[in-house]
Write a protein that holds these residues in place. Structure first.
Motif, PDB file in Angstrom:
ATOM      1  N   HIS A   1      16.324 -55.608  40.396  1.00  0.00           N
ATOM      2  CA  HIS A   1      15.953 -56.973  40.763  1.00  0.00           C
ATOM      3  C   HIS A   1      17.071 -57.763  41.440  1.00  0.00           C
ATOM      4  O   HIS A   1      16.891 -58.948  41.706  1.00  0.00           O
ATOM      5  N   GLY A   2      18.222 -57.129  41.724  1.00  0.00           N
ATOM      6  CA  GLY A   2      19.276 -57.836  42.425  1.00  0.00           C
ATOM      7  C   GLY A   2      20.642 -57.582  41.842  1.00  0.00           C
ATOM      8  O   GLY A   2      20.792 -56.884  40.827  1.00  0.00           O
ATOM      9  N   ARG A   3      21.676 -58.160  42.486  1.00  0.00           N
ATOM     10  CA  ARG A   3      23.061 -57.876  42.107  1.00  0.00           C
ATOM     11  C   ARG A   3      23.838 -59.095  41.621  1.00  0.00           C
ATOM     12  O   ARG A   3      25.050 -59.014  41.443  1.00  0.00           O
ATOM     13  N   THR A   4      23.186 -60.235  41.429  1.00  0.00           N
ATOM     14  CA  THR A   4      23.852 -61.334  40.746  1.00  0.00           C
ATOM     15  C   THR A   4      23.918 -60.979  39.262  1.00  0.00           C
ATOM     16  O   THR A   4      23.234 -60.056  38.803  1.00  0.00           O
ATOM     17  N   VAL A   5      24.712 -61.706  38.496  1.00  0.00           N
ATOM     18  CA  VAL A   5      24.858 -61.352  37.087  1.00  0.00           C
ATOM     19  C   VAL A   5      23.517 -61.416  36.358  1.00  0.00           C
ATOM     20  O   VAL A   5      23.180 -60.542  35.560  1.00  0.00           O
ATOM     21  N   THR A   6      22.712 -62.430  36.659  1.00  0.00           N
ATOM     22  CA  THR A   6      21.432 -62.552  35.958  1.00  0.00           C
ATOM     23  C   THR A   6      20.409 -61.532  36.441  1.00  0.00           C
ATOM     24  O   THR A   6      19.682 -60.944  35.633  1.00  0.00           O
ATOM     25  N   THR A   7      20.337 -61.287  37.743  1.00  0.00           N
ATOM     26  CA  THR A   7      19.366 -60.286  38.208  1.00  0.00           C
ATOM     27  C   THR A   7      19.801 -58.868  37.846  1.00  0.00           C
ATOM     28  O   THR A   7      18.961 -57.984  37.673  1.00  0.00           O
ATOM     29  N   LEU A   8      21.118 -58.643  37.692  1.00  0.00           N
ATOM     30  CA  LEU A   8      21.573 -57.374  37.121  1.00  0.00           C
ATOM     31  C   LEU A   8      21.126 -57.259  35.670  1.00  0.00           C
ATOM     32  O   LEU A   8      20.766 -56.174  35.201  1.00  0.00           O
ATOM     33  N   SER A   9      21.154 -58.386  34.961  1.00  0.00           N
ATOM     34  CA  SER A   9      20.692 -58.396  33.573  1.00  0.00           C
ATOM     35  C   SER A   9      19.226 -58.010  33.480  1.00  0.00           C
ATOM     36  O   SER A   9      18.787 -57.391  32.500  1.00  0.00           O
ATOM     37  N   ALA A  10      18.469 -58.369  34.499  1.00  0.00           N
ATOM     38  CA  ALA A  10      17.040 -58.051  34.529  1.00  0.00           C
ATOM     39  C   ALA A  10      16.765 -56.636  35.029  1.00  0.00           C
ATOM     40  O   ALA A  10      15.642 -56.130  34.899  1.00  0.00           O
ATOM     41  N   THR A  11      17.767 -55.992  35.599  1.00  0.00           N
ATOM     42  CA  THR A  11      17.613 -54.662  36.176  1.00  0.00           C
ATOM     43  C   THR A  11      17.696 -53.588  35.092  1.00  0.00           C
ATOM     44  O   THR A  11      18.656 -53.551  34.319  1.00  0.00           O
ATOM     45  N   GLY A  12      16.711 -52.719  35.056  1.00  0.00           N
ATOM     46  CA  GLY A  12      16.632 -51.714  34.000  1.00  0.00           C
ATOM     47  C   GLY A  12      17.254 -50.383  34.361  1.00  0.00           C
ATOM     48  O   GLY A  12      16.652 -49.335  34.133  1.00  0.00           O
ATOM     49  N   GLN A  13      18.478 -50.412  34.931  1.00  0.00           N
ATOM     50  CA  GLN A  13      19.190 -49.176  35.246  1.00  0.00           C
ATOM     51  C   GLN A  13      20.643 -49.320  34.818  1.00  0.00           C
ATOM     52  O   GLN A  13      21.364 -50.190  35.318  1.00  0.00           O
ATOM     53  N   ASP A  14      21.086 -48.456  33.925  1.00  0.00           N
ATOM     54  CA  ASP A  14      22.444 -48.549  33.388  1.00  0.00           C
ATOM     55  C   ASP A  14      23.509 -48.387  34.462  1.00  0.00           C
ATOM     56  O   ASP A  14      24.613 -48.937  34.331  1.00  0.00           O
ATOM     57  N   VAL A  15      23.199 -47.653  35.520  1.00  0.00           N
ATOM     58  CA  VAL A  15      24.193 -47.404  36.561  1.00  0.00           C
ATOM     59  C   VAL A  15      24.690 -48.695  37.201  1.00  0.00           C
ATOM     60  O   VAL A  15      25.826 -48.775  37.683  1.00  0.00           O
ATOM     61  N   PHE A  16      23.865 -49.745  37.184  1.00  0.00           N
ATOM     62  CA  PHE A  16      24.255 -51.032  37.771  1.00  0.00           C
ATOM     63  C   PHE A  16      24.958 -51.952  36.771  1.00  0.00           C
ATOM     64  O   PHE A  16      25.370 -53.055  37.125  1.00  0.00           O
ATOM     65  N   HIS A  17      25.074 -51.509  35.523  1.00  0.00           N
ATOM     66  CA  HIS A  17      25.572 -52.384  34.468  1.00  0.00           C
ATOM     67  C   HIS A  17      27.040 -52.158  34.123  1.00  0.00           C
ATOM     68  O   HIS A  17      27.557 -52.782  33.193  1.00  0.00           O
ATOM     69  N   LYS A  18      27.715 -51.284  34.850  1.00  0.00           N
ATOM     70  CA  LYS A  18      29.116 -51.009  34.556  1.00  0.00           C
ATOM     71  C   LYS A  18      30.002 -52.176  35.000  1.00  0.00           C
ATOM     72  O   LYS A  18      29.784 -52.746  36.074  1.00  0.00           O
ATOM     73  N   TYR A  19      30.982 -52.501  34.191  1.00  0.00           N
ATOM     74  CA  TYR A  19      32.085 -53.411  34.527  1.00  0.00           C
ATOM     75  C   TYR A  19      31.758 -54.904  34.496  1.00  0.00           C
ATOM     76  O   TYR A  19      32.680 -55.714  34.468  1.00  0.00           O
ATOM     77  N   PHE A  20      30.473 -55.292  34.541  1.00  0.00           N
ATOM     78  CA  PHE A  20      30.166 -56.707  34.791  1.00  0.00           C
ATOM     79  C   PHE A  20      29.681 -57.465  33.553  1.00  0.00           C
ATOM     80  O   PHE A  20      29.275 -58.616  33.663  1.00  0.00           O
ATOM     81  N   ASP A  21      29.695 -56.823  32.387  1.00  0.00           N
ATOM     82  CA  ASP A  21      29.274 -57.517  31.185  1.00  0.00           C
ATOM     83  C   ASP A  21      30.358 -58.509  30.740  1.00  0.00           C
ATOM     84  O   ASP A  21      31.507 -58.390  31.175  1.00  0.00           O
ATOM     85  N   PRO A  22      30.028 -59.491  29.921  1.00  0.00           N
ATOM     86  CA  PRO A  22      28.725 -59.694  29.269  1.00  0.00           C
ATOM     87  C   PRO A  22      27.677 -60.261  30.224  1.00  0.00           C
ATOM     88  O   PRO A  22      27.999 -61.076  31.094  1.00  0.00           O
ATOM     89  N   PHE A  23      26.462 -59.797  30.044  1.00  0.00           N
ATOM     90  CA  PHE A  23      25.377 -60.204  30.919  1.00  0.00           C
ATOM     91  C   PHE A  23      24.600 -61.389  30.351  1.00  0.00           C
ATOM     92  O   PHE A  23      24.735 -61.749  29.177  1.00  0.00           O
TER      93      PHE A  23
END
Length: 393
Positions: A135-157
């Motif tokens: 759903h996107g690459r901003t912090v919130t749309t990454l939070s909505a994205t259901g793929q772990d590969v996009f979740h590296k390094y940018f937490d907390p979401f």
């Protein structure tokens, strides 16, 4: 210093670029700085819906540019008003908010859903999305994205999201409790591998939303604006969303996003709830009006027909295991070859295409001809046949 060297020296390397400098384009054909031509089956990742140098689109944007390039949303402009009216009349939605991108469109959808939920119950803030979604690459749309590969390094979401397996009605029922304000889906999971949702599952989602006063958000950033053969892909699933997000193909190359609101949420956002300096830019909306005007019923029928033709041609290739998607948004599963390797070999042979996970992905301009489809398929068939023979020997 050449263009590639300057790019590598001065532009942050967040993209893995191919070693080609595109200089100009016409129709569905790209030309690089050395005069080499390529048949484009990427459309700028689903953006250039009318191809390149489309006469009416160029005239509209140039005319608008010579009159008024920007004025902000403190004032009214005719191109934005006309575009909003066309989108509402064609979809039955009530309001449109213009922004700059798909990610921002989804941010607005999330904010709207949360405000709608808070007005009912402050605990009603959670949004369910699907595993394998994007759903996107901003912090919130990454939070909505259901793929772990996009979740590296940018937490907390951003909190307040939960994920369910696509096509799993039981999970849907278990998680759609009183804290859920919205369910957000893609009709086809584009970055997830061009994976269409099962109509029975989307029907179950729609039913749960209606029964529990949960908003249905459909992310049509990649699937919308004629890409699948209808203005929006949700039409082919029999859905009536409360919020639809759009971008990519609407601008035909200029940045634009559009969030469409149905009757239930048409009055949710008020002055000050969201702002977008460049949203509804008169040049971008002037061009988008041409895009919408071009997508007649006959044109969309042709997109469907060409998509079916392309899919059938691809399925006839021995190395192709499966072709997923709708219209001119197709993903090709290969039996033994690497999609990335095939994409690179196709580029060398003069065909530009994409990948999505382990699939080859095709998103040609909607104006692509059958002869251009034949050319692309012949090229891919040759590459796949040669590679298969090399693998055997």
């Amino acid at each position: 210093m050449n263009t590639i060297e300057m790019t590598n020296d001065y532009i942050t390397p967040t993209y893995s670029r191919l070693d080609v400098v595109i200089q100009k384009a016409e129709g569905c054909t790209l030309t690089d700085e050395n005069g080499q031509t390529y048949l484009d089956f990427t459309a700028g990742i689903g953006v250039n819906s009318l191809g390149y140098n489309h006469k009416k689109w160029v005239e509209a944007t140039q005319n608008q540019l010579s009159q008024l390039q920007h004025i902000s949303n403190l004032y009214y402009t005719k191109p934005a008003a006309e575009l909003a009216g066309k989108l509402c009349h064609k979809t039955g939605m009530q309001h449109v908010l213009f922004v700059n991108s798909g990610a921002e469109s989804n941010e607005v959808a999330i904010k709207t859903a949360r405000k709608y939920g808070h007005e009912t119950n402050k605990e009603k803030h959670k949004i369910l999305t699907l595993k394998n979604s994007f759903h996107g690459r901003t912090v919130t749309t990454l939070s909505a994205t259901g793929q772990d590969v996009f979740h590296k390094y940018f937490d907390p979401f951003t909190e307040g999201f939960d994920f369910i397996d696509a096509d799993e009605p039981k999970q849907l029922l278990d998680k759609a409790d009183d804290t859920v304000c919205a369910i957000m889906i893609e009709a086809i999971q584009g970055e997830g591998g061009v994976v269409p949702l099962d109509p029975e599952f989307t029907e179950a989602v729609s039913k749960v939303c209606q029964e529990k006063d949960i908003l249905l958000i459909v992310d049509e950033v990649q699937t919308g604006i004629g890409r699948t053969g209808t203005l929006f892909a949700y039409e082919q699933l029999g859905l009536q969303p409360d919020i639809v997000t759009s971008a990519k193909g609407l601008g035909n190359g200029l940045p634009i996003g559009a969030v469409l609101f149905g009757e239930k949420v048409a009055g949710t956002l008020k002055a000050g709830d969201h702002g977008s300096t460049f949203g509804g830019n008169p040049v971008a909306t002037a061009g988008a009006n041409i895009v919408i005007d071009t997508l007649t019923e006959e044109f969309l029928d042709q997109v469907k027909s060409k998509g079916q033709y392309l899919k059938a041609q691809l399925e006839a290739i021995e190395e192709v295991a499966d072709v997923s998607g709708l219209g001119l948004m197709l993903g090709i599963s290969l039996k033994s070859q690497s999609a990335k390797d095939v994409m690179l070999k196709a580029k060398e042979a003069g065909i530009m295409c994409l990948t999505a996970k382990d699939k080859l992905r095709l998103l040609p301009p909607l104006i692509v001809t059958r002869s251009e489809i034949d050319e692309a398929v012949a090229c891919l068939k040759h590459i796949l046949t040669v590679q298969e023979k090399e693998a055997i020997t």
